[in-house]
Design a protein around this motif. Structure first.
Motif, PDB file in Angstrom:
ATOM      1  N   LEU A  33       0.843  -1.202   0.000  1.00 49.68           N
ATOM      2  CA  LEU A  33       0.000   0.000   0.000  1.00 49.68           C
ATOM      3  C   LEU A  33       0.874   1.246   0.000  1.00 49.68           C
ATOM      4  CD1 LEU A  33      -2.665  -1.109   2.651  1.00 49.68           C
ATOM      5  CD2 LEU A  33      -2.912  -1.080   0.172  1.00 49.68           C
ATOM      6  N   ALA A  34       0.337   2.361  -0.478  1.00 50.39           N
ATOM      7  CA  ALA A  34       1.053   3.635  -0.437  1.00 50.39           C
ATOM      8  C   ALA A  34       1.274   4.031   1.031  1.00 50.39           C
ATOM      9  CB  ALA A  34       0.243   4.701  -1.168  1.00 50.39           C
ATOM     10  N   PRO A  35       2.331   4.842   1.283  1.00 52.04           N
ATOM     11  CA  PRO A  35       2.614   5.227   2.670  1.00 52.04           C
ATOM     12  C   PRO A  35       1.379   5.806   3.368  1.00 52.04           C
ATOM     13  CG  PRO A  35       4.376   5.962   1.236  1.00 52.04           C
ATOM     14  CD  PRO A  35       3.309   5.407   0.339  1.00 52.04           C
ATOM     15  N   PHE A  37      -1.305   4.291   4.189  1.00 51.25           N
ATOM     16  CA  PHE A  37      -2.517   3.484   4.026  1.00 51.25           C
ATOM     17  C   PHE A  37      -2.349   2.146   4.720  1.00 51.25           C
ATOM     18  CE2 PHE A  37      -2.935   6.611   0.774  1.00 51.25           C
ATOM     19  CZ  PHE A  37      -4.290   6.895   0.787  1.00 51.25           C
TER      20      PHE A  37
END
Lengths: 173, 173
Positions: A33-35, A37
């Motif tokens: 996941l993106a930072p 999230f």
């Protein structure tokens, strides 16, 4: 020892029949996941959304939870099987429960090197105030029952109650 | 009164010059995450990833944080401006700090119906043990200072320290 971690298993003893089919999926294809999230579902979301959709064969908006036979693996090897690569020491799986004796209520919870032992009382999981599932907490013990050594590996197991399985038609043949 | 909520603002006083440009974005185009997914960044992720990328004009992997002039809105109107539609009572924004007097250190923190007042001491935000930013907590008071009434609206404001802005070249003209 083992580190302080927890696994979350979502077994649907009646309906999740394909549990081991995709267990060969490796960690290398996991989604990061993106930072910022995180996958932090509530008990209610796990049961009323993910488990219910699984049992009724409806796709989830995001395919977040892998099917794994929890008891075919030692807990420290499970993180590799997760669909989501998380920064948190917590992983989510669908797993088929393996009844110990034909139609009895007891489950086979042994792995190759130990066993999962329930601790405390099962707790209710509600959706819009209606009881739909139960949550059981288990602790991994290494060695053979009843002489296994307690570890820090914790699993929360969620299941739909029979009434809910009937309501959603998952008990019909 | 107001409900127990918190806002997180990420002001980059030197470099985030476009803060109000996109503030007209409405809530209707907000992204709703799939069940169980949450935007729960750590202080470190907010500063070392989101704020730093914003200040250096690098795109984030996921455009999670809207630019809003925090002080042009009352706190209860801010949720509409969030890019992420969350189930949690917490929203994230980039906002340009408005210095009260030309080059002084004091900020103008008044809105139309009240003002944000700092509480407690600023805390350090570190990345790989290096100090990169500071976190300030503010509480919204309705009415005029110093006679405003304390509310339950809380804002955490993150900023990059000057040394970090220099390191990343954001102070160069």
């Amino acid at each position: 020892m083992g580190c302080e971690t927890s696994l979350v298993a979502d077994p649907g003893p009646t309906a999740v029949a394909t549990a081991t089919a995709k267990a060969a999926k490796t960690g290398s294809s996991a989604t990061a996941l993106a930072p910022g999230f995180r996958f932090h579902p509530t008990d209610e979301e796990l049961v009323s959304y993910y488990l219910k959709r699984k049992v009724t064969n409806k796709p989830a908006r995001f395919d977040a939870i892998a099917e794994v036979d929890i008891y075919k693996h030692e807990p420290w090897n499970l993180s590799d099987k997760s669909k989501l690569k998380t920064r948190d020491q917590e992983w989510y799986f669908f797993s088929l429960l393996d009844k110990k004796y034909g139609n009895g209520g007891r489950m086979n919870r042994a792995t190759g090197q130990g066993y999962w032992k329930a601790t405390g009382k099962d707790r209710e999981v509600r959706h819009n105030s209606q009881l739909i599932g139960m949550k059981k907490t288990l602790v991994f013990h290494s060695g053979k029952a009843p002489d296994g050594l307690r570890t820090n590996w914790v699993m929360h197991e969620y299941r739909l109650i029979e009434e809910e399985l009937e309501r959603i038609g998952a008990l019909q043949v």
